[in-house]
Design a protein around this motif. Structure first.
Motif, PDB file in Angstrom:
ATOM      1  N   PHE A 233       0.897  -1.150  -0.022  1.00  0.00           N
ATOM      2  CA  PHE A 233       0.022  -0.001  -0.005  1.00  0.00           C
ATOM      3  C   PHE A 233       0.673   1.327   0.059  1.00  0.00           C
ATOM      4  CE2 PHE A 233       0.603  -1.614   4.208  1.00  0.00           C
ATOM      5  CZ  PHE A 233       0.926  -0.700   5.013  1.00  0.00           C
ATOM      6  N   GLU A 234       0.254   2.509  -0.354  1.00  0.00           N
ATOM      7  CA  GLU A 234       0.994   3.529  -0.516  1.00  0.00           C
ATOM      8  C   GLU A 234       1.361   4.301   0.873  1.00  0.00           C
ATOM      9  OE1 GLU A 234      -0.563   6.464  -3.960  1.00  0.00           O
ATOM     10  OE2 GLU A 234      -2.157   5.867  -2.663  1.00  0.00           O
ATOM     11  N   GLY A 235       2.506   4.883   0.889  1.00  0.00           N
ATOM     12  CA  GLY A 235       2.871   5.702   2.296  1.00  0.00           C
ATOM     13  C   GLY A 235       3.942   4.970   2.933  1.00  0.00           C
ATOM     14  N   LEU A 236       4.607   5.644   3.640  1.00  0.00           N
ATOM     15  CA  LEU A 236       5.588   5.322   4.754  1.00  0.00           C
ATOM     16  C   LEU A 236       5.142   5.845   6.302  1.00  0.00           C
ATOM     17  CD1 LEU A 236       8.968   5.764   2.752  1.00  0.00           C
ATOM     18  CD2 LEU A 236       7.754   3.651   3.227  1.00  0.00           C
ATOM     19  N   ALA A 237       5.882   4.830   6.940  1.00  0.00           N
ATOM     20  CA  ALA A 237       5.723   5.440   8.322  1.00  0.00           C
ATOM     21  C   ALA A 237       4.186   5.259   8.781  1.00  0.00           C
ATOM     22  CB  ALA A 237       6.386   6.662   8.665  1.00  0.00           C
ATOM     23  N   SER A 238       3.400   4.313   8.218  1.00  0.00           N
ATOM     24  CA  SER A 238       1.952   4.384   8.622  1.00  0.00           C
ATOM     25  C   SER A 238       2.006   3.636  10.034  1.00  0.00           C
ATOM     26  CB  SER A 238       1.244   3.706   7.565  1.00  0.00           C
ATOM     27  OG  SER A 238      -0.035   3.047   8.183  1.00  0.00           O
ATOM     28  N   ASN A 239       0.989   3.895  10.638  1.00  0.00           N
ATOM     29  CA  ASN A 239       0.791   3.072  12.079  1.00  0.00           C
ATOM     30  C   ASN A 239       0.337   1.551  11.631  1.00  0.00           C
ATOM     31  OD1 ASN A 239      -0.029   2.235  14.441  1.00  0.00           O
ATOM     32  ND2 ASN A 239      -1.222   4.043  15.115  1.00  0.00           N
ATOM     33  N   LEU A 240       1.054   0.871  12.041  1.00  0.00           N
ATOM     34  CA  LEU A 240       0.743  -0.549  11.683  1.00  0.00           C
ATOM     35  C   LEU A 240      -0.603  -1.127  12.465  1.00  0.00           C
ATOM     36  CD1 LEU A 240       4.258  -2.239  11.045  1.00  0.00           C
ATOM     37  CD2 LEU A 240       2.636  -1.329   9.451  1.00  0.00           C
ATOM     38  N   ASN A 241      -0.987  -0.439  13.228  1.00  0.00           N
ATOM     39  CA  ASN A 241      -2.189  -0.626  14.230  1.00  0.00           C
ATOM     40  C   ASN A 241      -3.385  -0.453  13.322  1.00  0.00           C
ATOM     41  OD1 ASN A 241      -0.938  -1.501  16.657  1.00  0.00           O
ATOM     42  ND2 ASN A 241      -0.906   0.653  17.476  1.00  0.00           N
ATOM     43  N   ASN A 242      -3.226   0.328  12.197  1.00  0.00           N
ATOM     44  CA  ASN A 242      -4.277   0.660  11.222  1.00  0.00           C
ATOM     45  C   ASN A 242      -4.586  -0.551  10.261  1.00  0.00           C
ATOM     46  OD1 ASN A 242      -5.132   3.038  12.397  1.00  0.00           O
ATOM     47  ND2 ASN A 242      -3.646   4.178  11.410  1.00  0.00           N
ATOM     48  N   ILE A 243      -3.782  -1.892  10.417  1.00  0.00           N
ATOM     49  CA  ILE A 243      -3.842  -2.559   9.599  1.00  0.00           C
ATOM     50  C   ILE A 243      -4.598  -3.821  10.222  1.00  0.00           C
ATOM     51  CG2 ILE A 243      -2.695  -4.827   8.043  1.00  0.00           C
ATOM     52  CD1 ILE A 243      -0.337  -2.756   7.916  1.00  0.00           C
ATOM     53  N   GLU A 244      -5.724  -4.293   9.678  1.00  0.00           N
ATOM     54  CA  GLU A 244      -6.690  -5.220  10.370  1.00  0.00           C
ATOM     55  C   GLU A 244      -6.913  -6.319   9.571  1.00  0.00           C
ATOM     56  OE1 GLU A 244     -10.109  -3.010  11.576  1.00  0.00           O
ATOM     57  OE2 GLU A 244      -8.893  -1.395  12.561  1.00  0.00           O
ATOM     58  N   MET A 245      -7.165  -7.536  10.079  1.00  0.00           N
ATOM     59  CA  MET A 245      -7.650  -8.890   9.388  1.00  0.00           C
ATOM     60  C   MET A 245      -8.633  -9.405   9.920  1.00  0.00           C
ATOM     61  SD  MET A 245      -5.024 -11.480   7.639  1.00  0.00           S
ATOM     62  CE  MET A 245      -4.239 -12.136   8.988  1.00  0.00           C
ATOM     63  N   TYR A 246      -9.662  -9.643   9.322  1.00  0.00           N
ATOM     64  CA  TYR A 246     -10.819 -10.350   9.773  1.00  0.00           C
ATOM     65  C   TYR A 246     -11.108 -11.792   8.919  1.00  0.00           C
ATOM     66  CZ  TYR A 246     -11.761  -5.993  11.904  1.00  0.00           C
ATOM     67  OH  TYR A 246     -11.558  -4.821  12.599  1.00  0.00           O
ATOM     68  N   ASN A 247     -11.826 -12.752   9.619  1.00  0.00           N
ATOM     69  CA  ASN A 247     -12.314 -13.909   8.971  1.00  0.00           C
ATOM     70  C   ASN A 247     -13.826 -13.562   8.530  1.00  0.00           C
ATOM     71  OD1 ASN A 247      -9.917 -15.291   9.077  1.00  0.00           O
ATOM     72  ND2 ASN A 247     -10.485 -15.887  11.312  1.00  0.00           N
ATOM     73  N   MET A 248     -13.998 -13.837   7.304  1.00  0.00           N
ATOM     74  CA  MET A 248     -15.501 -13.528   7.193  1.00  0.00           C
ATOM     75  C   MET A 248     -16.475 -14.929   7.393  1.00  0.00           C
ATOM     76  SD  MET A 248     -15.894 -10.970   5.285  1.00  0.00           S
ATOM     77  CE  MET A 248     -17.473 -10.944   4.663  1.00  0.00           C
ATOM     78  N   PRO A 249     -17.632 -14.226   8.279  1.00  0.00           N
ATOM     79  CA  PRO A 249     -18.623 -15.180   8.652  1.00  0.00           C
ATOM     80  C   PRO A 249     -19.335 -16.062   7.568  1.00  0.00           C
ATOM     81  CG  PRO A 249     -19.839 -12.802   8.421  1.00  0.00           C
ATOM     82  CD  PRO A 249     -18.084 -12.996   8.129  1.00  0.00           C
ATOM     83  N   ASN A 250     -19.361 -17.230   7.791  1.00  0.00           N
ATOM     84  CA  ASN A 250     -19.861 -18.211   6.728  1.00  0.00           C
ATOM     85  C   ASN A 250     -21.406 -18.620   6.773  1.00  0.00           C
ATOM     86  OD1 ASN A 250     -19.582 -19.932   9.257  1.00  0.00           O
ATOM     87  ND2 ASN A 250     -19.082 -21.469   7.893  1.00  0.00           N
ATOM     88  N   ASN A 251     -22.348 -17.359   7.038  1.00  0.00           N
ATOM     89  CA  ASN A 251     -23.668 -17.784   7.357  1.00  0.00           C
ATOM     90  C   ASN A 251     -24.251 -16.255   6.635  1.00  0.00           C
ATOM     91  OD1 ASN A 251     -24.834 -15.848   9.418  1.00  0.00           O
ATOM     92  ND2 ASN A 251     -22.869 -16.789  10.242  1.00  0.00           N
ATOM     93  N   MET A 252     -25.427 -16.737   5.935  1.00  0.00           N
ATOM     94  CA  MET A 252     -26.166 -15.609   5.168  1.00  0.00           C
ATOM     95  C   MET A 252     -26.581 -14.694   6.096  1.00  0.00           C
ATOM     96  SD  MET A 252     -25.489 -15.961   2.117  1.00  0.00           S
ATOM     97  CE  MET A 252     -26.466 -14.574   1.455  1.00  0.00           C
ATOM     98  N   LYS A 253     -27.241 -15.200   7.289  1.00  0.00           N
ATOM     99  CA  LYS A 253     -27.606 -13.942   8.046  1.00  0.00           C
ATOM    100  C   LYS A 253     -26.501 -12.849   8.380  1.00  0.00           C
ATOM    101  CE  LYS A 253     -29.607 -13.238  12.740  1.00  0.00           C
ATOM    102  NZ  LYS A 253     -30.069 -13.944  14.103  1.00  0.00           N
ATOM    103  N   ASP A 254     -25.355 -13.299   8.711  1.00  0.00           N
ATOM    104  CA  ASP A 254     -24.411 -12.270   9.090  1.00  0.00           C
ATOM    105  C   ASP A 254     -23.884 -11.435   7.908  1.00  0.00           C
ATOM    106  OD1 ASP A 254     -24.555 -12.724  11.771  1.00  0.00           O
ATOM    107  OD2 ASP A 254     -22.738 -14.079  11.808  1.00  0.00           O
TER     108      ASP A 254
END
Length: 263
Positions: A233-254
């Motif tokens: 991604f673009e930029g340097l010296a970014s706060n790495l706390n702003n990188i997040e990773m999620y597992n997608m829910p495997n049900n249609m309701k969510d």
């Protein structure tokens, strides 16, 4: 000659389940990765299919193998649900445009950058206000990579692989870094791919090589057993706390809770 700075490293980041009540809002430095374990979604394929438009349905039908067709339906539909959540667009009104290197974008929302990668049982989607690229790879035991080395790595990178205790994993680590970076650039794999830096540390990259004057970061991350990823991604010296990773829910309701609420 103008040069861009490129910082390359390894990132330790834990993937957590996506909350149904997640707020789909991006700050300037947010980099969000959404992971899809495709086997868990195969029973949802028929529910996700209606989110595809006629162009996407035709593309799905061109896949020779049913498993590949179903995987495409799953990750394309979930991509559109995510884009709808961030843009407040009805999913049926989301049509992807493509630049000259076939990188998808939303002409209606040019501030929203996204990229997707698929390998075997996983797909990963990166979303940001910054230009972003992602690549994931399955560390196949059967893949013979040795013949590729002279074409995709320079001398110093080949030495790194040859001196590694795990040569195959190192190959995939360096490959995904290059791939994620050129995807973020919208450049694609071409004759310059070999000269894209991918070893740890800070590099200076000529404008003529990447046709871009911005600074960049590239990080390797562990996706799952036998899977490796890289995010650029673009930029340097970014706060790495702003990188997040999620597992997608495997049900249609969510999944349907991502759809914009009608006012």
């Amino acid at each position: 000659m103008k040069k861009s700075k490129l910082f390359v490293s390894f990132l330790t980041i834990k993937s957590i389940p996506l909350s149904p009540d997640n707020e789909y809002h991006l700050n300037a430095n947010n980099i969000i990765i959404y992971n899809i374990y495709l086997p868990d979604f195969l029973n949802l394929q028929s529910y996700l299919y209606p989110f595809l438009n006629s162009i996407e349905i035709k593309k799905a039908q061109r896949f020779y193998k049913e498993i590949d067709r179903n995987r495409f339906i799953i990750y394309r539909a979930i991509l559109k649900l995510l884009l709808g959540a961030y843009t407040r667009l009805d999913v049926k009104n989301i049509y992807l445009d493509y630049d000259f290197n076939k990188k998808p974008y939303l002409a209606s929302h040019p501030w929203l950058h996204f990229n997707i990668s698929h390998s075997e049982n996983f797909a990963s989607i990166a979303i940001s206000r910054k230009k972003v690229g992602i690549d994931i790879e399955y560390l196949s035991e059967d893949f013979k990579y040795s013949s590729l080395l002279p074409d995709v790595f320079d001398d110093s990178e080949r030495v790194i692989i040859q001196n590694s205790n795990d040569k195959k994993k190192t190959f995939y680590m360096l490959w995904t870094r290059k791939e994620a970076f050129v995807k973020a650039l919208g450049k694609g794999i071409d004759e310059d791919f070999k000269y894209i830096p991918c070893s740890d540390g800070q590099h200076y990259v000529d404008f003529n090589l990447i046709k871009n004057s911005q600074n960049w970061q590239v990080y390797t991350f562990d996706l799952a057993d036998y899977y490796l990823g890289a995010i650029a991604f673009e930029g340097l010296a970014s706060n790495l706390n702003n990188i997040e990773m999620y597992n997608m829910p495997n049900n249609m309701k969510d999944l349907l809770r991502m759809k914009p609420r009608q006012s």
